[in-house]
Design a protein around this motif. Structure first.
Motif, mmCIF file in Angstrom:
data_model
loop_
_atom_site.group_PDB
_atom_site.id
_atom_site.type_symbol
_atom_site.label_atom_id
_atom_site.label_comp_id
_atom_site.label_asym_id
_atom_site.label_seq_id
_atom_site.Cartn_x
_atom_site.Cartn_y
_atom_site.Cartn_z
ATOM 1 N N VAL A 242 -2.656 11.435 29.862
ATOM 2 C CA VAL A 242 -2.711 12.850 29.484
ATOM 3 C C VAL A 242 -2.383 13.729 30.688
ATOM 4 C CG1 VAL A 242 -4.246 14.700 28.701
ATOM 5 C CG2 VAL A 242 -4.335 12.462 27.587
ATOM 6 N N TYR A 243 -2.919 13.358 31.836
ATOM 7 C CA TYR A 243 -2.648 14.127 33.063
ATOM 8 C C TYR A 243 -1.146 14.178 33.340
ATOM 9 C CZ TYR A 243 -2.811 15.428 38.024
ATOM 10 O OH TYR A 243 -2.619 16.061 39.229
ATOM 11 N N ARG A 244 -0.486 13.026 33.278
ATOM 12 C CA ARG A 244 0.951 12.974 33.589
ATOM 13 C C ARG A 244 1.762 13.747 32.561
ATOM 14 N NH1 ARG A 244 -0.621 7.709 35.491
ATOM 15 N NH2 ARG A 244 -0.382 6.800 33.416
ATOM 16 N N LEU A 245 1.391 13.646 31.278
ATOM 17 C CA LEU A 245 2.132 14.344 30.235
ATOM 18 C C LEU A 245 1.975 15.859 30.389
ATOM 19 C CD1 LEU A 245 3.788 14.323 27.630
ATOM 20 C CD2 LEU A 245 1.647 14.042 26.337
ATOM 21 N N ALA A 246 0.760 16.326 30.631
ATOM 22 C CA ALA A 246 0.531 17.764 30.794
ATOM 23 C C ALA A 246 1.247 18.297 32.030
ATOM 24 C CB ALA A 246 -0.972 18.038 30.888
ATOM 25 N N THR A 247 1.214 17.524 33.110
ATOM 26 C CA THR A 247 1.874 17.949 34.342
ATOM 27 C C THR A 247 3.385 18.023 34.146
ATOM 28 O OG1 THR A 247 0.104 16.930 35.641
ATOM 29 C CG2 THR A 247 2.157 17.435 36.788
ATOM 30 N N GLU A 248 3.945 17.035 33.448
ATOM 31 C CA GLU A 248 5.390 17.033 33.174
ATOM 32 C C GLU A 248 5.805 18.273 32.392
ATOM 33 O OE1 GLU A 248 8.410 14.719 30.149
ATOM 34 O OE2 GLU A 248 6.729 13.566 30.985
ATOM 35 N N LEU A 249 4.970 18.692 31.455
ATOM 36 C CA LEU A 249 5.290 19.852 30.618
ATOM 37 C C LEU A 249 4.832 21.169 31.246
ATOM 38 C CD1 LEU A 249 4.346 18.391 27.093
ATOM 39 C CD2 LEU A 249 6.636 18.693 28.049
ATOM 40 N N GLY A 250 4.185 21.092 32.397
ATOM 41 C CA GLY A 250 3.729 22.301 33.070
ATOM 42 C C GLY A 250 2.588 23.001 32.361
ATOM 43 N N LEU A 251 1.706 22.233 31.730
ATOM 44 C CA LEU A 251 0.601 22.809 30.961
ATOM 45 C C LEU A 251 -0.699 22.681 31.752
ATOM 46 C CD1 LEU A 251 1.419 21.281 27.453
ATOM 47 C CD2 LEU A 251 1.914 23.604 28.253
ATOM 48 N N PRO A 252 -1.326 23.772 32.125
ATOM 49 C CA PRO A 252 -2.628 23.694 32.787
ATOM 50 C C PRO A 252 -3.730 23.382 31.778
ATOM 51 C CG PRO A 252 -2.027 25.977 32.460
ATOM 52 C CD PRO A 252 -0.857 25.161 31.985
ATOM 53 N N PHE B 81 -11.834 14.506 25.300
ATOM 54 C CA PHE B 81 -11.611 15.927 25.019
ATOM 55 C C PHE B 81 -10.467 16.423 25.905
ATOM 56 C CE2 PHE B 81 -16.357 16.549 23.858
ATOM 57 C CZ PHE B 81 -16.103 16.060 22.585
ATOM 58 N N ILE B 82 -9.575 17.231 25.312
ATOM 59 C CA ILE B 82 -8.428 17.782 26.042
ATOM 60 C C ILE B 82 -8.325 19.267 25.732
ATOM 61 C CG2 ILE B 82 -5.916 17.667 26.406
ATOM 62 C CD1 ILE B 82 -6.007 14.844 25.126
ATOM 63 N N GLU B 83 -8.013 20.054 26.750
ATOM 64 C CA GLU B 83 -7.611 21.442 26.546
ATOM 65 C C GLU B 83 -6.383 21.711 27.408
ATOM 66 O OE1 GLU B 83 -10.387 24.593 26.801
ATOM 67 O OE2 GLU B 83 -11.763 23.736 25.299
ATOM 68 N N VAL B 84 -5.336 22.269 26.805
ATOM 69 C CA VAL B 84 -4.123 22.650 27.525
ATOM 70 C C VAL B 84 -3.696 24.033 27.061
ATOM 71 C CG1 VAL B 84 -3.191 20.375 28.086
ATOM 72 C CG2 VAL B 84 -2.791 21.319 25.816
ATOM 73 N N GLU B 85 -3.028 24.768 27.972
ATOM 74 C CA GLU B 85 -2.552 26.114 27.660
ATOM 75 C C GLU B 85 -1.065 26.218 27.921
ATOM 76 O OE1 GLU B 85 -6.554 28.756 28.610
ATOM 77 O OE2 GLU B 85 -4.745 29.062 29.795
ATOM 78 N N GLY B 86 -0.387 26.980 27.064
ATOM 79 C CA GLY B 86 1.034 27.202 27.213
ATOM 80 C C GLY B 86 1.580 27.861 25.976
ATOM 81 N N THR B 87 2.911 27.875 25.875
ATOM 82 C CA THR B 87 3.531 28.434 24.676
ATOM 83 C C THR B 87 3.291 27.504 23.498
ATOM 84 O OG1 THR B 87 5.639 27.317 25.048
ATOM 85 C CG2 THR B 87 5.330 29.483 26.102
ATOM 86 N N ARG B 88 3.365 28.072 22.305
ATOM 87 C CA ARG B 88 3.135 27.257 21.096
ATOM 88 C C ARG B 88 4.126 26.096 21.025
ATOM 89 N NH1 ARG B 88 -0.023 28.493 16.574
ATOM 90 N NH2 ARG B 88 -0.013 26.687 15.204
ATOM 91 N N GLU B 89 5.360 26.337 21.459
ATOM 92 C CA GLU B 89 6.391 25.299 21.416
ATOM 93 C C GLU B 89 6.016 24.130 22.320
ATOM 94 O OE1 GLU B 89 11.210 24.771 22.189
ATOM 95 O OE2 GLU B 89 10.203 26.643 22.709
ATOM 96 N N LEU B 90 5.569 24.419 23.558
ATOM 97 C CA LEU B 90 5.197 23.354 24.483
ATOM 98 C C LEU B 90 3.932 22.634 24.022
ATOM 99 C CD1 LEU B 90 5.919 24.880 28.018
ATOM 100 C CD2 LEU B 90 7.088 22.962 26.911
ATOM 101 N N LEU B 91 2.988 23.371 23.473
ATOM 102 C CA LEU B 91 1.760 22.744 22.986
ATOM 103 C C LEU B 91 2.047 21.797 21.823
ATOM 104 C CD1 LEU B 91 -0.777 25.725 23.109
ATOM 105 C CD2 LEU B 91 -0.440 23.889 24.789
ATOM 106 N N GLU B 92 2.964 22.197 20.955
ATOM 107 C CA GLU B 92 3.332 21.317 19.844
ATOM 108 C C GLU B 92 4.042 20.073 20.359
ATOM 109 O OE1 GLU B 92 5.532 23.707 17.125
ATOM 110 O OE2 GLU B 92 3.755 24.696 16.294
ATOM 111 N N THR B 93 4.881 20.235 21.381
ATOM 112 C CA THR B 93 5.543 19.082 21.992
ATOM 113 C C THR B 93 4.511 18.129 22.578
ATOM 114 O OG1 THR B 93 7.507 20.373 22.511
ATOM 115 C CG2 THR B 93 7.179 18.350 23.770
#
Length: 792
Positions: A35-45, A56-68
C-alpha cells in the motif's frame, strides 16, 4: 450539457479522502508495504496501519487518482494476500502531507486473519546458498513473502512485539531493511540475520552443546549419513530424521517410536529427485512447490513398475504410495543441500502423543529415541504438524490440515455468534466462529493420551487468547465418552451437541457454500448415532429451515432438521472397540448377521482360521448373548470385514489400515463389474429409513474368494458395488445435490468413481477440498450447525 461537463471536471480535480477497511489475510504478507509503494507512486498522502480487524487505509487526492488506487488494490496485492472484504468510503480531506505506515492498533474485536506459515521463497533460498550474501547458511532467513507466521504469533495485530521474535532485537542492517519501503523485508516482522537472530546448536542426549551454527548443520548431516536418528527442531515442532535409504535406520526408528507399520513421510532434496522416484502430475508438482508445501501422497514408480527403489521398503510397507514433501524452511533446505539424498522426516513424538515443540521437553520425551538433537532458540508458540494432501478428480483434497493451511477460516454466508467447537475424538481439531468466519485450528490428533488431551486444551486456550473470543456456547459430539465432549460438559459454557455424521455433511456443505436441501452420504468408521447405536454408513437428507417434514433424528441442538433416509444394514461388533483393531472380529460379526451360527462353519475362511477355537467360542457367546457386541451401520467396518474375508488383514496397527490395503489391492484395475445388493423399502407413510443390504454382496465375495478370483478384481467389484448403492439411494431420494463426506472418502477410487457415476446419473456431487473429509473437519460442521441453530 457543456455546463455539466465543466462541473464534472471541477469535481474530479477537487481533493477527497478515501477511507478503506480491508479484512482478510492481509497481515504478515507485505500488504502495508505494498500500500505504501502504491500510494507513493500515485502521489497520494495518507496512512496505513494494522488493526485487530484487518488493515485500515486513508489516502487523499483527486477522485480520479483515488479510484485508480482503489482499482489497483485487488489485482496488484501481494501473492499471499487474500481480501475477504474491502469497504471504501469517500470523506472530506484531512490535509495529509505525506504517506506513512502508522503504529498498529490492538483495540476492538480480533477478526483479522492469521496467516499460516509460508515456505521459503526463491529469493531467500538464493541468499542462503550464496557465499557472498550476509545470510549465507543462515537457517532463519525470511522476508515478507515467506517464513513463520502462525507458529510464532502470540497476539493480534501481527507485529514483532506480538511474536516469538520479540526476544531478538534487530541489528542496524536488519533495521534498515525493515524500514526501507523498497526492500522486500520492509516491515517483515520475523526479519533477522546471523548477527541478531536465532541460532542453532547440536546437542547430545544430555543437552550438552556439541557444535553451533553451520558446523552444527554439517555434524547433523554426518550423523544422518552414519545411520543416527536426529531430532530436529523445525517450524512447528520436532522432526525425527533418518536416512530414508537405510533399512537399519528406518527399522530402528520404528522400533523406538513404536510405529510398526504406519507410513513415514519422506523429504526429498528437489522436485527432480521426487520425479525420479514417483509418478508426479503437474498439479502435484505445483502442490509440492507451493507456499503451503504439504506432504503429498504420490504413487511410487517401484510399486507400479515392480522396479527397485532407493527408498527403504520399511518406509511405507505394503503401500504403493509415498508421502513426500520438499524442504520448506531454510534449515531444511540447508540440511538437504548438504545430504543430497531423501530423509525420513516424521513427527517428533511417540505414537498418540502431540509433536514436541520445546528442546528441553524433547530431551525428556525423545531422549530414548534420538541420538542427537539439532535445536534452536526461537520459541515455538504453538505446535503445528505437516499437512497431508491427496489429489482427487484433478484437485487437491486436504487429509490433514495443519502447516500452510491452518488457521485460515471458512467463510459463512451469515454472521455467527461466538462459539467454540471442540471436534471429535480422533484426528481432533477445534474451531471458533468470529463474525462470518469459522477459524479451524491445526491438526491436534487422537485424544488417546494425557499428553494429547493437554495439547487439545492448550490449543483451545491459544485460540481464545489470539482472537479474544468469549464463546456463548461450546459445541461437541453426541458421544458422551469422547474426551472432547467431557471437556465441553465441564468447561462452564452452555454445551450443544451435534450428531457426528450430520456434522460431517454440514462441514462439506459449508466448504462448498451449499444451502439445503441436499443428500449427504456420510461414511466413516464410527460415530455415535441419535438412536444410541454406532453409525457410519449414513444417507442424511438435510432439510430446509422450517420444514414440516417428519424427521426421525431431529435434535433441538442441530442447525437444521435432517432425515436419516437410508443406512447400511447393521451388524454386531464382538468385543466393541477391540473389533475396530481386529478386522477378523468385524468380519465374524458381519457374517453372523448374515448367516447366524453357520457363520462359524464356513470352511477355509481366513477370518475364522485367524482365531484359536477357544477364542471363537467366546466371540460366539458375545454375539448370541448380545454381550459387549454393539450394533453398527459403519461403512468403514464393512471395509474391514471384507479385507478380513479376503485374507488381506486380520489385525491393524493403525486406523484405516485394512481399508487402505483393500484400496491398494485394486492395482489400477478398471472394470464395471459389481456384486448384487438389495434395498429394503420402508413401509408406506413410515419414517423408517431405507436399509441398504450388503448380504448378497458378501456371499458373492466369499464365492469369488473360494474360486481364487484375482484379489484386484474382488476389490474392484466391491468398490463398484458401494458406489452403485449410493446411486440407488440417491435415485430414490431425488435430491440433485449429493455431498460425499466422512473418512471413507479419503479413498481415491471410491470418491472418483462415485463422483463420475453420480454425474452420469444427473446428480451434482460435492466433496471436500481444503477441509478434511475425516474427523479433522468435524469441528467446522459443529460450529456451522450450532450457529444456524442459535440464529434461528
Amino acid at each position: 450539457m457543456q455546463a455539466f461537463s465543466k462541473k464534472r471536471i471541477a469535481s474530479d480535480r477537487q481533493q477527497s479522502r478515501l477511507r478503506i477497511t480491508i479484512r482478510g489475510a492481509v497481515q504478515g504478507v507485505g500488504f502495508r508495504p505494498f500500500v505504501y509503494r502504491l500510494a507513493t507512486e500515485l502521489g497520494l498522502p495518507g496512512w496505513v496501519n494494522n488493526s485487530s480487524q484487518g488493515v485500515f487505509i486513508e489516502v487523499e487526492g483527486t477522485r480520479e487518482l483515488l479510484e485508480t488506487f482503489l482499482l489497483r488494490l485487488e489485482p496488484e496485492k501481494p501473492p499471499r494476500a487474500f481480501i475477504q472484504s474491502l469497504e471504501p468510503s469517500y470523506l472530506d480531506p484531512a490535509g495529509y502531507y505525506n504517506f506513512e505506515i502508522r503504529s498498529s492498533e490492538d483495540a476492538g474485536e480480533k477478526s483479522a486473519f492469521v496467516l499460516p506459515d509460508i515456505a521459503t521463497c526463491d529469493d531467500c533460498l538464493v541468499e542462503i546458498l550464496d557465499p557472498s550474501d550476509r545470510r549465507y547458511l543462515y537457517p532463519f532467513t525470511n522476508c515478507t513473502n515467506c517464513g513463520p507466521r502462525f507458529t510464532i504469533i502470540e497476539a493480534l495485530p501481527y507485529d514483532r512485539q506480538g511474536t516469538a521474535m520479540k526476544h531478538f532485537a534487530m541489528c542496524d542492517e536488519c533495521r534498515t531493511e525493515f524500514e526501507d519501503p523498497l526492500n522486500r523485508r520492509f516491515h517483515a516482522q520475523p526479519n533477522a540475520c546471523p548477527e541478531c537472530g536465532p541460532h542453532i546448536r547440536l546437542w547430545n542426549t544430555k543437552g550438552e552443546t556439541l557444535s553451533t551454527g553451520p558446523d552444527a548443520l554439517l555434524h547433523t548431516a554426518a550423523a544422518i549419513r552414519r545411520g543416527y536418528i536426529v531430532a530436529v527442531k523445525g517450524l512447528g515442532g520436532f522432526h525425527l530424521i533418518v536416512d530414508a535409504r537405510s533399512d537399519s535406520a528406518v527399522r530402528r526408528l520404528r522400533e523406538l517410536k513404536h510405529r510398526e507399520e504406519k507410513p513415514l513421510a519422506v523429504m526429498y532434496p528437489s522436485l527432480e529427485s521426487i520425479d525420479a522416484e514417483c509418478e508426479v502430475s503437474e498439479l502435484e508438482k505445483r502442490l509440492l512447490s507451493s507456499p503451503e508445501a504439504p506432504i503429498v501422497l504420490l504413487s511410487s514408480k517401484s510399486a507400479i513398475r515392480d522396479s527397485r527403489s532407493e527408498i527403504s521398503s520399511l518406509v511405507a510397507p505394503g503401500n504403493p504410495y509415498l508421502g513426500v514433501m520438499l524442504p520448506y524452511t531454510p534449515l531444511h533446505h540447508l540440511l538437504l543441500a548438504e545430504l543430497e539424498f531423501p530423509i525420513v522426516a516424521t513427527s517428533g513424538n511417540l505414537s498418540d502423543e502431540p509433536i514436541c515443540t520445546d528442546e528441553f521437553e524433547a530431551l525428556r520425551r525423545l531422549g530414548k529415541i534420538a541420538d542427537l538433537f539439532l535445536v534452536h532458540n526461537r520459541p515455538i508458540v504453538r505446535h503445528v504438524d505437516d499437512s497431508i494432501v491427496r489429489v482427487m478428480m484433478d484437485r487437491e483434497m486436504v487429509l490433514r490440515r495443519a502447516r500452510g493451511y491452518a488457521p485460515l477460516p471458512v467463510q459463512l454466508g451469515h454472521d455467527s455468534p461466538p462459539l467454540l467447537a471442540v471436534g471429535a475424538h480422533l484426528k481432533n481439531a477445534v474451531a471458533t466462529s468470529v463474525g462470518s468466519s469459522v477459524f479451524i485450528s491445526q491438526h491436534i490428533g487422537d485424544l488417546e493420551t494425557a499428553e494429547a488431551f493437554n495439547a487439545f486444551q492448550r490449543v483451545i486456550t491459544s485460540f481464545g487468547s489470539l482472537y479474544e473470543v468469549h464463546p456463548e456456547a461450546v459445541v461437541c459430539d453426541l458421544h458422551p465418552d469422547y474426551l472432547s465432549t467431557r471437556f465441553a460438559n465441564r468447561c462452564g459454557l452452555k454445551p450443544l451437541s451435534v450428531q457426528h455424521h450430520y456434522a460431517h455433511v454440514i462441514s462439506c456443505m459449508a466448504e462448498n457454500q451449499l444451502q439445503e436441501p441436499v443428500l449427504g452420504i456420510s461414511w466413516d468408521g464410527t460415530g455415535y448415532g441419535s438412536d444410541g447405536t454406532i453409525w457410519g454408513g449414513e444417507f442424511l437428507r438435510i432439510l430446509p429451515d422450517g420444514s414440516k417434514e417428519d424427521c426421525a433424528c431431529r435434535r433441538v441442538e442441530d442447525a437444521r432438521p435432517f432425515q436419516r433416509v437410508a443406512h447400511l444394514r447393521t451388524f454386531k461388533l464382538p468385543g466393541g472397540d477391540r473389533a475396530i483393531v481386529e478386522p477378523r472380529r468385524t468380519a465374524i460379526g458381519l457374517l453372523f448377521e448374515l448367516l447366524g451360527d453357520r457363520a462359524f462353519e464356513i470352511e477355509g475362511l481366513p477370518s475364522l482360521s485367524a482365531f484359536p477355537d477357544r477364542e471363537l467360542g467366546i466371540i460366539k457367546t458375545m454375539l448370541v448373548g448380545n454381550t459387549n457386541a454393539p450394533i453398527t451401520s459403519s461403512a468403514g467396518r464393512v471395509f474391514d470385514a471384507v479385507a478380513s474375508i479376503m485374507g488381506l488383514r486380520q489385525k491393524t496397527q493403525f486406523e484405516g489400515q485394512a481399508a487402505m490395503e483393500l484400496e491398494f489391492a485394486l492395482g489400477g484395475l478398471i472394470t464395471d463389474q459389481q456384486y448384487a445388493f438389495d434395498i429394503r423399502k420402508p413401509a408406506a407413510s413410515s419414517t423408517q429409513a431405507y436399509v441398504v443390504d450388503w448380504g448378497e454382496m458378501v456371499k458373492e465375495i466369499i464365492d469369488d474368494s473360494r474360486r481364487r478370483a484375482p484379489v484386484r478384481l474382488v476389490s474392484a467389484k466391491f468398490h463398484n458395488t458401494l458406489v452403485e448403492m449410493m446411486i440407488a439411494v440417491a435415485s430414490r431420494i431425488g435430491e440433485e445435490r449429493v455431498v460425499l463426506t466422512g473418512g471413507c472418502f479419503q479413498n481415491r477410487y471410491l470418491t472418483e468413481r462415485a463422483v463420475t457415476r453420480l454425474r452420469e446419473h444427473g446428480f451434482r456431487p460435492y466433496w471436500h477440498q481444503r477441509v478434511p473429509p475425516n474427523d479433522g473437519g468435524i469441528a467446522l460442521g459443529q460450529a456451522v450447525a450450532a450457529s444456524r441453530s442459535l440464529s434461528r
